[in-house]
Design a protein around this motif. Structure first.
Motif, short mmCIF file in Angstrom:
data_model
loop_
_atom_site.label_atom_id
_atom_site.label_comp_id
_atom_site.label_asym_id
_atom_site.label_seq_id
_atom_site.Cartn_x
_atom_site.Cartn_y
_atom_site.Cartn_z
N GLU A 83 21.13 15.74 13.22
CA GLU A 83 21.21 14.54 12.49
C GLU A 83 20.39 13.62 13.24
N GLY A 84 19.69 12.70 12.49
CA GLY A 84 18.84 11.66 13.30
C GLY A 84 17.70 12.14 14.02
N THR A 85 17.25 13.39 13.69
CA THR A 85 16.01 13.79 14.27
C THR A 85 15.11 14.38 13.20
N ASP A 86 14.08 14.14 13.15
CA ASP A 86 13.05 14.86 12.33
C ASP A 86 12.52 16.27 13.13
N THR A 87 12.98 17.57 12.88
CA THR A 87 12.88 18.64 13.39
C THR A 87 12.37 19.71 12.57
N VAL A 88 11.24 20.43 12.77
CA VAL A 88 10.85 21.48 11.80
C VAL A 88 10.67 22.85 12.78
N LEU A 89 10.58 23.81 11.85
CA LEU A 89 10.44 25.19 12.63
C LEU A 89 9.13 25.45 12.05
N ALA A 90 8.20 25.98 13.17
CA ALA A 90 6.98 26.44 12.49
C ALA A 90 6.82 27.91 12.28
N ASP A 91 6.17 28.34 11.31
CA ASP A 91 6.01 29.98 11.12
C ASP A 91 4.62 30.34 11.82
N ALA A 92 4.83 30.49 13.19
CA ALA A 92 3.77 30.56 13.97
C ALA A 92 3.94 31.52 15.10
N PRO A 93 2.89 32.26 15.59
CA PRO A 93 3.23 33.13 16.96
C PRO A 93 3.33 32.30 17.96
N LEU A 94 4.38 32.68 18.85
CA LEU A 94 5.01 31.72 20.09
C LEU A 94 4.03 31.36 20.79
N VAL A 95 3.18 31.96 21.57
CA VAL A 95 2.24 31.30 22.62
C VAL A 95 1.10 30.78 21.89
N GLU A 96 0.37 31.16 21.02
CA GLU A 96 -0.71 30.67 20.15
C GLU A 96 -0.20 29.34 19.61
N GLY A 97 1.10 29.56 18.96
CA GLY A 97 1.41 28.38 18.20
C GLY A 97 1.90 27.25 19.13
N ALA A 98 2.35 27.55 20.16
CA ALA A 98 2.53 26.54 21.12
C ALA A 98 1.49 25.99 21.91
N VAL A 99 0.58 26.49 22.12
CA VAL A 99 -0.73 25.95 22.62
C VAL A 99 -1.44 25.13 21.50
N ALA A 100 -1.58 25.66 20.39
CA ALA A 100 -2.23 24.78 19.42
C ALA A 100 -1.38 23.55 19.26
N ALA A 101 -0.08 23.72 19.20
CA ALA A 101 0.65 22.37 18.69
C ALA A 101 0.71 21.36 19.84
N ALA A 102 0.63 22.14 21.36
CA ALA A 102 0.77 21.06 22.05
C ALA A 102 -1.04 20.31 22.20
N SER A 103 -2.04 21.10 22.19
CA SER A 103 -3.37 20.47 21.98
C SER A 103 -3.20 19.33 20.98
N MET A 104 -2.89 19.62 19.89
CA MET A 104 -3.00 18.78 18.73
C MET A 104 -1.83 17.57 19.27
N ALA A 105 -0.83 17.61 19.62
CA ALA A 105 0.20 16.78 19.90
C ALA A 105 -0.38 15.59 20.81
N ALA A 106 -1.07 16.22 21.87
CA ALA A 106 -1.55 15.33 22.97
C ALA A 106 -2.71 14.37 22.23
N THR A 107 -3.25 14.72 21.15
CA THR A 107 -3.92 13.68 20.54
C THR A 107 -3.31 12.63 19.77
N GLY A 108 -2.02 12.68 19.72
CA GLY A 108 -1.29 11.66 18.95
C GLY A 108 -1.05 11.94 17.58
N ALA A 109 -1.25 13.14 17.04
CA ALA A 109 -1.16 13.30 15.87
C ALA A 109 0.45 13.48 15.15
N ASP A 110 0.37 13.38 13.86
CA ASP A 110 2.00 13.26 13.51
C ASP A 110 2.43 14.62 13.36
N LEU A 111 3.82 14.63 13.19
CA LEU A 111 4.51 16.20 12.94
C LEU A 111 3.84 16.97 11.99
N ALA A 112 3.44 16.74 10.73
CA ALA A 112 2.90 17.59 9.96
C ALA A 112 1.47 18.02 10.27
#
Length: 127
Positions: A83-112
């Motif tokens: 409740e009160g969180t905008d949380t999603v589960l990625a359908d992605a490989p664990l390591v590669e997905g985490a690296v890609a997500a972190a790289s994109m998050a570091a740019t300030g990109a939105d959750l989508a």
């Protein structure tokens, strides 16, 4: 900034994936591990996921990445109960997905956009 949580049956695996994702997120991305059961053995723990999400949530949403089986079920259970969180589960490989997500998050990109980056990682070929 979008936060990222890595959920694995293994504490060591989650911490290693997080270490790599943080480094490739140039130290800006907030990436937290939720690995193993509450006693430090193999398994999953909703309590560890809750703590990791709380630590990762900077207000722009949290992306969950899970390895397999009960980790996925634990992530889904967390999302259903959150409740009160905008949380999603990625359908992605664990390591590669985490690296890609972190790289994109570091740019300030939105959750989508962070979610899309993680999920595109499953299409990256190694040969």
């Amino acid at each position: 900034m979008v936060g990222i949580v890595v959920i694995s049956h293994s504490r060591t695996l989650a911490e290693g994936a997080v270490e790599l994702a943080r480094a490739l997120g140039v130290g800006k991305a907030v990436v937290e591990p939720a690995g193993g059961d509450a006693d430090g053995g193999l398994g999953t723990s909703i309590d560890l996921v809750e703590r990791a999400v709380a630590a990762a949530d900077g207000g722009d949403g949290v992306l969950l990445l899970a390895d397999l089986g009960s980790s996925v079920l634990t992530a889904r259970m967390y999302i259903e109960d959150a409740e009160g969180t905008d949380t999603v589960l990625a359908d992605a490989p664990l390591v590669e997905g985490a690296v890609a997500a972190a790289s994109m998050a570091a740019t300030g990109a939105d959750l989508a956009t962070v979610l899309a980056a993680a999920e595109q990682a499953r299409d990256l070929r190694k040969t």
